[in-house]
Design a protein around this motif. Structure first.
Motif, PDB file in Angstrom:
ATOM      1  N   LEU A  56       0.739  -1.122  -0.010  1.00 42.74           N
ATOM      2  CA  LEU A  56      -0.020  -0.001   0.007  1.00 42.74           C
ATOM      3  C   LEU A  56       0.894   1.199  -0.155  1.00 42.74           C
ATOM      4  O   LEU A  56       0.475   2.428  -0.321  1.00 42.74           O
ATOM      5  CB  LEU A  56      -0.981   0.174   1.218  1.00 42.74           C
ATOM      6  CG  LEU A  56      -2.066  -1.030   1.399  1.00 42.74           C
ATOM      7  CD1 LEU A  56      -2.742  -1.243   2.460  1.00 42.74           C
ATOM      8  CD2 LEU A  56      -2.883  -0.858  -0.011  1.00 42.74           C
ATOM      9  N   ASP A  57       1.907   1.222   0.371  1.00 39.73           N
ATOM     10  CA  ASP A  57       2.853   2.335   0.546  1.00 39.73           C
ATOM     11  C   ASP A  57       3.621   2.639  -0.919  1.00 39.73           C
ATOM     12  O   ASP A  57       4.363   3.510  -0.830  1.00 39.73           O
ATOM     13  CB  ASP A  57       3.906   2.283   1.745  1.00 39.73           C
ATOM     14  CG  ASP A  57       4.811   1.354   1.757  1.00 39.73           C
ATOM     15  OD1 ASP A  57       4.581   0.196   0.741  1.00 39.73           O
ATOM     16  OD2 ASP A  57       5.657   0.918   2.421  1.00 39.73           O
ATOM     17  N   ASP A  58       3.384   1.601  -1.848  1.00 37.63           N
ATOM     18  CA  ASP A  58       4.099   1.994  -3.054  1.00 37.63           C
ATOM     19  C   ASP A  58       2.990   2.618  -3.988  1.00 37.63           C
ATOM     20  O   ASP A  58       2.283   1.988  -4.626  1.00 37.63           O
ATOM     21  CB  ASP A  58       4.594   0.425  -3.904  1.00 37.63           C
ATOM     22  CG  ASP A  58       5.314   0.705  -4.887  1.00 37.63           C
ATOM     23  OD1 ASP A  58       5.536   1.681  -5.647  1.00 37.63           O
ATOM     24  OD2 ASP A  58       6.106  -0.357  -5.270  1.00 37.63           O
ATOM     25  N   LYS A  59       3.132   3.847  -4.193  1.00 38.48           N
ATOM     26  CA  LYS A  59       2.016   4.467  -4.746  1.00 38.48           C
ATOM     27  C   LYS A  59       1.953   4.368  -6.181  1.00 38.48           C
ATOM     28  O   LYS A  59       0.808   3.973  -7.005  1.00 38.48           O
ATOM     29  CB  LYS A  59       2.185   6.015  -4.418  1.00 38.48           C
ATOM     30  CG  LYS A  59       2.261   6.409  -2.977  1.00 38.48           C
ATOM     31  CD  LYS A  59       2.085   8.063  -2.817  1.00 38.48           C
ATOM     32  CE  LYS A  59       1.800   8.437  -1.330  1.00 38.48           C
ATOM     33  NZ  LYS A  59       2.130   9.985  -1.175  1.00 38.48           N
ATOM     34  N   THR A 141      -8.239  10.747 -12.613  1.00 30.63           N
ATOM     35  CA  THR A 141      -7.055  10.715 -12.268  1.00 30.63           C
ATOM     36  C   THR A 141      -6.799   9.983 -11.041  1.00 30.63           C
ATOM     37  O   THR A 141      -7.321  10.557  -9.986  1.00 30.63           O
ATOM     38  CB  THR A 141      -6.147  11.986 -12.205  1.00 30.63           C
ATOM     39  OG1 THR A 141      -6.660  12.610 -13.496  1.00 30.63           O
ATOM     40  CG2 THR A 141      -4.664  12.019 -11.836  1.00 30.63           C
ATOM     41  N   PRO A 142      -6.252   8.908 -10.881  1.00 34.18           N
ATOM     42  CA  PRO A 142      -6.271   8.175  -9.726  1.00 34.18           C
ATOM     43  C   PRO A 142      -5.600   8.828  -8.656  1.00 34.18           C
ATOM     44  O   PRO A 142      -4.265   9.416  -8.896  1.00 34.18           O
ATOM     45  CB  PRO A 142      -5.297   6.927 -10.243  1.00 34.18           C
ATOM     46  CG  PRO A 142      -5.611   6.549 -11.669  1.00 34.18           C
ATOM     47  CD  PRO A 142      -5.700   8.057 -11.961  1.00 34.18           C
ATOM     48  N   ASP A 143      -6.005   8.559  -7.524  1.00 39.65           N
ATOM     49  CA  ASP A 143      -5.455   9.194  -6.273  1.00 39.65           C
ATOM     50  C   ASP A 143      -5.090   8.026  -5.378  1.00 39.65           C
ATOM     51  O   ASP A 143      -5.699   7.402  -4.777  1.00 39.65           O
ATOM     52  CB  ASP A 143      -6.479  10.181  -5.568  1.00 39.65           C
ATOM     53  CG  ASP A 143      -5.904  10.871  -4.165  1.00 39.65           C
ATOM     54  OD1 ASP A 143      -4.683  10.466  -4.014  1.00 39.65           O
ATOM     55  OD2 ASP A 143      -6.660  11.962  -3.764  1.00 39.65           O
ATOM     56  N   ALA A 144      -3.460   8.164  -5.297  1.00 39.45           N
ATOM     57  CA  ALA A 144      -2.990   7.046  -4.485  1.00 39.45           C
ATOM     58  C   ALA A 144      -3.376   7.034  -2.981  1.00 39.45           C
ATOM     59  O   ALA A 144      -3.701   5.995  -2.603  1.00 39.45           O
ATOM     60  CB  ALA A 144      -1.368   6.918  -4.699  1.00 39.45           C
ATOM     61  N   SER A 145      -3.639   8.120  -2.559  1.00 45.49           N
ATOM     62  CA  SER A 145      -3.893   8.084  -0.880  1.00 45.49           C
ATOM     63  C   SER A 145      -5.327   7.805  -0.843  1.00 45.49           C
ATOM     64  O   SER A 145      -5.663   6.889  -0.088  1.00 45.49           O
ATOM     65  CB  SER A 145      -3.853   9.700  -0.611  1.00 45.49           C
ATOM     66  OG  SER A 145      -2.424  10.234  -0.896  1.00 45.49           O
ATOM     67  N   SER A 146      -6.359   8.079  -1.988  1.00 44.76           N
ATOM     68  CA  SER A 146      -7.756   7.551  -1.742  1.00 44.76           C
ATOM     69  C   SER A 146      -7.890   5.960  -1.895  1.00 44.76           C
ATOM     70  O   SER A 146      -8.569   5.524  -1.207  1.00 44.76           O
ATOM     71  CB  SER A 146      -8.599   8.256  -2.733  1.00 44.76           C
ATOM     72  OG  SER A 146      -8.723   9.888  -2.568  1.00 44.76           O
TER      73      SER A 146
END
Length: 260
Positions: A56-59, A141-146
């Motif tokens: 999950l931390d590999d954006k 546009t994908p949001d890695a945090s979401s």
């Protein structure tokens, strides 16, 4: 068409043309087998088409994975929606099998049914969160945090929360099965074993989210030790329900009338 209501050992039976109406054993069995087939289909989609999620931390890897598997994820959720519908029919039929035989056990059967309905609700909420990860990458546009937040959110729902509710369903089902005699006692013993296994997997919520960890929250251990045994119990009850129905069909009309 002949319809009559008969009473035997505190059991009320509505019979049309020599058959229970509705045929609760038939529909319980069909629902249980549907749950098994849909779960197997969902598992194959996850393994063959979706695959393992990156950390999950590999954006960058997370965004690429979610974008690549968006349609497969939505298809999995579609399967799961029908699976939950079949599970609701199964839980309703199982409760009827018990209360038809032992009305005084209705409150315990209601615990199993209520916990099962709550499990369905939690699962569908989790499906909604997982589906949101797919929709977040579709024409957006994908949001890695979401994506990370949504994934962490549904992990506990599919893991420890679901296992707790499944344990309650299985424990109550095991008790009413052994107490009522509505189903073979070995299915009750399986239910108790399933309850224990699900309780044992609850602490895995502290196992982190690493996709490489067997004991991660909602990971492979949860599927093998909790989800799969629970599925085995559902399938066993369904097969037994259909088998017993077929045995009743083979009885002579005179014997069926005597049992009524």
């Amino acid at each position: 068409m002949q319809t009559h209501v008969s009473q035997h050992n505190h059991m009320i039976t509505v019979v049309k043309d020599g058959r229970l109406n509705p045929d609760v054993r038939l529909w319980t069995g069909i629902a249980a087998i549907s749950v098994a087939l849909l779960t197997a289909s969902e598992f194959l989609v996850q393994v063959l088409l979706v695959g393992a999620r990156p950390a999950l931390d590999d954006k960058a890897a997370l965004v690429e994975f979610m974008t690549r598997t968006a349609n497969q994820t939505l298809f999995t959720i579609l399967i799961d929606t029908f699976l939950m519908a079949a599970l609701l029919v199964f839980l309703s039929g199982f409760r009827q099998l018990i209360t038809h035989t032992r009305p005084d056990l209705q409150w315990v059967a209601n615990i199993a049914y209520g916990a099962g309905v709550l499990f369905i609700a939690v699962t569908l909420v989790g499906d909604g969160l997982e589906g949101a990860t797919a929709l977040d990458t579709t024409d957006l546009t994908p949001d890695a945090s979401s994506l990370r937040a949504l994934t962490v959110g549904h992990t506990l729902m599919f893991g420890s929360i679901g296992c707790t509710l499944n344990a309650l369903v299985a424990a109550a089902a095991g008790y009413v099965t052994l107490a009522s005699g509505a189903l073979p006692k070995w299915t009750g013993h399986i239910a108790y074993a399933v309850a224990v296994l699900n309780v044992l997997t609850v602490p895995m919520m502290f196992g982190g989210t690493s996709p490489d960890s067997f004991f991660a929250a909602g990971g492979a251990a949860t599927a093998m030790l909790a989800t799969f045994p629970w599925l085995v119990w559902v399938a066993c009850v369904g097969i037994v329900a259909i088998r017993d129905r077929r045995r009743l069909e083979h009885l002579s009309p005179e014997l069926r009338a005597a049992l009524d």
